[in-house]
Write a protein that holds these residues in place. Structure first.
Motif, mmCIF file in Angstrom:
data_model
loop_
_atom_site.group_PDB
_atom_site.id
_atom_site.type_symbol
_atom_site.label_atom_id
_atom_site.label_comp_id
_atom_site.label_asym_id
_atom_site.label_seq_id
_atom_site.Cartn_x
_atom_site.Cartn_y
_atom_site.Cartn_z
ATOM 1 N N HIS A 100 -71.076 -4.733 33.941
ATOM 2 C CA HIS A 100 -71.737 -5.945 34.425
ATOM 3 C C HIS A 100 -73.011 -5.506 35.140
ATOM 4 C CE1 HIS A 100 -71.917 -9.533 37.291
ATOM 5 N NE2 HIS A 100 -72.076 -10.039 36.079
ATOM 6 N N PRO A 137 -68.217 -1.748 36.237
ATOM 7 C CA PRO A 137 -67.454 -2.005 35.016
ATOM 8 C C PRO A 137 -66.651 -3.301 35.160
ATOM 9 C CG PRO A 137 -67.200 0.271 35.704
ATOM 10 C CD PRO A 137 -67.900 -0.449 36.825
ATOM 11 N N THR A 159 -66.620 -3.472 29.666
ATOM 12 C CA THR A 159 -68.053 -3.219 29.513
ATOM 13 C C THR A 159 -68.634 -3.004 30.910
ATOM 14 O OG1 THR A 159 -70.091 -4.040 28.495
ATOM 15 C CG2 THR A 159 -68.628 -5.693 29.460
#
Length: 151
Positions: free
Chosen positions: A28, A22, A26
């Motif tokens: 990665h 995270p 979002t």
């Protein structure tokens, strides 16, 4: 059956700057690699042998390279983002071969320092989810490529 040969996608001296985790609200979906003193212009290398399936502009990456790896090379697909390709689609590459260099222009990678974004997909290009693999264990035991001059 022997284990397929894998190489780090960057030369010795690079380190993980952002992992498969995270980030910024979002997730990665790859590993970012950078080095002290800047990464722009440094070469990148094929992690496994395979065929170049894309080399050029890509949304979110500036430019990228994708490599499809046959089963006997270990299978899957690898992605190299924020780079300048030195190969073309359809070209066969060897594990550890230089395939491009890191784009020194920060505007091509979200305004952060130049780096390589590296992804591993289980089979072929996959939307974010379970068919994207954490590159760190995938690269466990990988050799460092032969160092090459900075571009």
């Amino acid at each position: 059956m022997s284990t397929p040969r894998r190489y780090m996608p960057v030369e010795h001296g690079f380190y993980l700057t952002s992992g498969f985790e995270p980030r910024w609200g979002t997730f990665h979906w790859g590993n970012d690699y950078g080095r002290d003193g800047g990464s722009g212009g440094y070469p990148i290398f094929a992690a496994q042998s395979g065929t170049v399936t894309a080399a050029g502009p890509a949304s979110g990456f500036g430019k990228w390279i994708t490599l499809d790896h046959p089963t006997d090379a270990g299978g899957g697909l690898t992605v190299y983002g924020h780079i300048i390709p030195e190969v073309r689609a359809g070209q066969q590459v060897a594990a550890g071969q230089r395939i491009g260099h890191i784009n020194p222009n920060s505007a091509t990678n979200g305004g952060v320092a130049p780096h390589l974004h590296f992804e591993v997909h289980r089979y072929v290009w996959a939307a974010p989810g379970p068919d994207r693999l954490d590159p760190t264990p995938w690269l466990d035991g990988a050799s460092w490529p032969v160092s090459s001059r900075r571009r």
